[in-house]
Design a protein around this motif. Structure first.
Motif, PDB file in Angstrom:
ATOM      1  N   ASP A  34       0.834  -1.196   0.000  1.00  0.00           N
ATOM      2  CA  ASP A  34       0.000   0.000   0.000  1.00  0.00           C
ATOM      3  C   ASP A  34       0.879   1.259   0.000  1.00  0.00           C
ATOM      4  OD1 ASP A  34      -3.050   0.867   0.687  1.00  0.00           O
ATOM      5  OD2 ASP A  34      -1.644   2.208   1.680  1.00  0.00           O
ATOM      6  N   ASN A  84      -7.165  -3.638   0.247  1.00  0.00           N
ATOM      7  CA  ASN A  84      -7.030  -3.388  -1.184  1.00  0.00           C
ATOM      8  C   ASN A  84      -7.447  -4.620  -1.976  1.00  0.00           C
ATOM      9  OD1 ASN A  84      -5.330  -0.680  -1.786  1.00  0.00           O
ATOM     10  ND2 ASN A  84      -4.696  -1.549   0.164  1.00  0.00           N
ATOM     11  N   GLN A  87     -11.187  -5.350  -1.825  1.00  0.00           N
ATOM     12  CA  GLN A  87     -12.085  -4.501  -2.607  1.00  0.00           C
ATOM     13  C   GLN A  87     -12.045  -4.830  -4.095  1.00  0.00           C
ATOM     14  OE1 GLN A  87     -11.570  -0.240  -2.190  1.00  0.00           O
ATOM     15  NE2 GLN A  87     -13.110   0.189  -3.731  1.00  0.00           N
ATOM     16  N   ILE A  88     -10.931  -5.321  -4.584  1.00  0.00           N
ATOM     17  CA  ILE A  88     -10.785  -5.548  -6.025  1.00  0.00           C
ATOM     18  C   ILE A  88     -11.892  -6.434  -6.594  1.00  0.00           C
ATOM     19  CG2 ILE A  88      -9.297  -6.629  -7.770  1.00  0.00           C
ATOM     20  CD1 ILE A  88      -6.905  -5.488  -6.105  1.00  0.00           C
ATOM     21  N   THR A 157     -12.535   0.191 -10.183  1.00  0.00           N
ATOM     22  CA  THR A 157     -11.819  -0.717  -9.294  1.00  0.00           C
ATOM     23  C   THR A 157     -11.594  -2.074  -9.942  1.00  0.00           C
ATOM     24  OG1 THR A 157     -12.667   0.388  -7.335  1.00  0.00           O
ATOM     25  CG2 THR A 157     -11.900  -1.878  -7.057  1.00  0.00           C
ATOM     26  N   GLY A 158     -10.350  -2.523  -9.905  1.00  0.00           N
ATOM     27  CA  GLY A 158      -9.991  -3.831 -10.440  1.00  0.00           C
ATOM     28  C   GLY A 158      -9.701  -3.853 -11.920  1.00  0.00           C
ATOM     29  N   GLN A 207      -6.467   2.877  -0.160  1.00  0.00           N
ATOM     30  CA  GLN A 207      -6.844   1.850  -1.137  1.00  0.00           C
ATOM     31  C   GLN A 207      -6.042   2.052  -2.418  1.00  0.00           C
ATOM     32  OE1 GLN A 207      -8.200  -0.112   1.127  1.00  0.00           O
ATOM     33  NE2 GLN A 207      -9.854  -0.757  -0.207  1.00  0.00           N
ATOM     34  N   THR A 209      -3.815   0.330  -4.063  1.00  0.00           N
ATOM     35  CA  THR A 209      -3.467  -0.716  -5.031  1.00  0.00           C
ATOM     36  C   THR A 209      -4.689  -1.443  -5.585  1.00  0.00           C
ATOM     37  OG1 THR A 209      -3.151  -2.449  -3.355  1.00  0.00           O
ATOM     38  CG2 THR A 209      -1.249  -1.050  -3.879  1.00  0.00           C
ATOM     39  N   THR A 210      -5.832  -0.787  -5.568  1.00  0.00           N
ATOM     40  CA  THR A 210      -7.064  -1.421  -6.052  1.00  0.00           C
ATOM     41  C   THR A 210      -7.243  -1.309  -7.557  1.00  0.00           C
ATOM     42  OG1 THR A 210      -8.298   0.611  -5.587  1.00  0.00           O
ATOM     43  CG2 THR A 210      -8.315  -1.097  -3.877  1.00  0.00           C
ATOM     44  N   SER A 212      -8.086   1.363  -9.302  1.00  0.00           N
ATOM     45  CA  SER A 212      -9.365   2.063  -9.469  1.00  0.00           C
ATOM     46  C   SER A 212      -9.245   3.318 -10.325  1.00  0.00           C
ATOM     47  CB  SER A 212      -9.926   2.434  -8.090  1.00  0.00           C
ATOM     48  OG  SER A 212     -10.149   1.290  -7.308  1.00  0.00           O
ATOM     49  N   ASN A 369      -6.941   3.658   4.379  1.00  0.00           N
ATOM     50  CA  ASN A 369      -7.849   2.756   3.675  1.00  0.00           C
ATOM     51  C   ASN A 369      -9.284   2.913   4.167  1.00  0.00           C
ATOM     52  OD1 ASN A 369      -5.783   1.676   2.106  1.00  0.00           O
ATOM     53  ND2 ASN A 369      -5.338   0.055   3.563  1.00  0.00           N
ATOM     54  N   HIS A 373     -12.202   4.154   1.642  1.00  0.00           N
ATOM     55  CA  HIS A 373     -13.284   3.247   1.233  1.00  0.00           C
ATOM     56  C   HIS A 373     -14.642   3.672   1.771  1.00  0.00           C
ATOM     57  CE1 HIS A 373     -15.879  -0.354   1.279  1.00  0.00           C
ATOM     58  NE2 HIS A 373     -15.462  -0.374   0.025  1.00  0.00           N
TER      59      HIS A 373
END
Length: 402
Positions: A34, A84, A87-88, A157-158, A207, A209-210, A212, A369, A373
């Motif tokens: 992160d 992270n 959430q992906i 995201t993702g 967050q 490294t999501t 997004s 985070n 989020h």
């Protein structure tokens, strides 16, 4: 393109055991990933290969068809280790649910088969240009027997890890040549398709490294068979929104638990007592003990309410009349999860003392985070819907976000 050989999960117990095992693996290095914004490509491949991303595929298509409450618990377990990573796949599960509710049999077979093999879906939903988040500027136009998509999406995201993108569009067909009803459609598009441009520009404080960031679509071709009318899931009581919000509450609840565990470990091993406590260890300072009691109650309340909400969403999947109560139960869980995540992640420094703020400890990632989020959708509106239900027995609205 994801290149993995995915395992097949068949039971809830198996799913939870695998999630717990992966969480222990992902916890190592989560704070450093992160901090450095090192994208978890290998971790996502491990997640795909584990079979966890296919646990909601209906049994009729070869999947385990596990209940929403199980999915929420899987997400909570992962979020306590690395929010992270947790959430992906949120949108992945949400759009599999859309397919279950509104997709054609052929499209369901096509995408469920890919997911069972390890494919990942990401969202291309939100935009920045409208007056509110509900306005959709990305258009779907009929062109010579098929469709094209044009527009730009944000907060996708993702998307950096995805095989397929679920693109929320507005049908632009004033002459009615397509034969489709007016409204919003989700187009399932290959992430590597010509005309799709995925930009790694996500720069939020948390967050990180999501994946997004931004996704742009320029005359991207879409086969009509890969379109799903969104109204079939959100304009009637299906529990679509309750399921999506349940997973958001699970992420926040997991962050709260992860922060509490990290705070306790730091106080046990690193913190010094305040001199007026007249004790030799920080863990014996009565005011620190008191504060941990308060934080423990906050986390336990969030976890218990998440369990209740999960059971309510399970019921809503089976019984249409239970959808309204499920949304209110999830809204309640979201309020407590939001509160616990933000309070506990900030209190890490309160109980840890000055040395806990040193950058080398990386304890700031819990608060960053949580704060990031929990901005996803405002809890002030959760209170509104809960209050209207209590005072007026009014069911929550059908818009897919409660």
């Amino acid at each position: 393109m994801t290149v993995v050989t995915a395992e097949r999960i068949t039971t809830a117990a198996q799913a939870l055991a695998i999630a717990t095992e992966l969480a222990e693996e992902f916890r190592q290095g989560a704070a450093e990933r992160d901090h450095a914004r090192r994208l978890p490509h290998q971790e996502l491949d491990r997640l795909s290969a584990s079979g966890l991303l296919a646990i909601t595929v209906p049994a009729a298509f070869g999947g385990a068809e596990l209940a929403p409450s199980v999915v929420a618990e899987v997400v909570r377990i992962l979020a306590a280790a690395d929010p992270n990573i947790a959430q992906i796949p949120h949108s992945h599960f949400v759009y599999l649910n859309l397919l279950r509710l509104a997709g054609s049999p052929a499209l369901r077979h096509e995408i469920f088969t890919r997911v069972l093999a390890g494919a990942r879906i990401a969202n291309a939903q939100s935009e920045r240009g409208g007056a509110t988040v509900a306005e959709i500027g990305t258009v779907l136009r009929p062109v010579e027997g098929r469709f094209v998509v044009d527009g730009t999406k944000f907060y996708c995201t993702g998307s950096l890890f995805a095989d397929l993108l679920a693109v929320l569009t507005r049908l632009d067909d004033p002459q009615g040549v397509s034969g489709l009803a007016p409204g919003e459609y989700v187009a399932f598009v290959a992430a590597a398709q010509p005309g799709v441009r995925i930009v790694d520009d996500w720069d939020a404080l948390g967050q990180r490294t999501t994946g997004s960031g931004t996704v742009a679509f320029e005359s991207v071709g879409v086969d009509p068979a890969f379109l799903v009318a969104r109204a079939a899931a959100v304009a009637v009581p299906t529990g679509y929104g309750a399921f999506a919000q349940l997973l958001h509450a699970a992420i926040d609840t997991g962050i709260a638990r992860g922060a509490l565990d990290a705070a306790a470990e730091f106080v046990r091993t690193q913190a010094r007592p305040w001199f007026e406590a007249e004790v030799t260890r920080a863990v014996d300072d009565p005011l620190v003990v008191q504060r941990f009691g308060e934080l423990g109650v906050a986390v336990a309340a969030a976890e218990a309410t998440l369990t209740v909400a999960g059971a309510a969403v399970d019921e809503a999947v089976r019984v249409e009349a239970a959808v309204g109560q499920a949304s209110i139960a999830v809204a309640t869980a979201k309020v407590l999860a939001d509160r616990a995540a933000n309070e506990v992640s900030a209190a890490v420094f309160e109980v840890g003392g000055t040395r806990s703020a040193a950058a080398t400890h990386r304890l700031d990632h819990f608060w960053r985070n949580a704060r990031t989020h929990t901005l996803h959708d405002p809890v002030r509106w959760k209170y509104q819907h809960i209050g209207r239900a209590v005072l007026h027995d009014r069911p929550p609205p059908l818009h897919g976000v409660i």
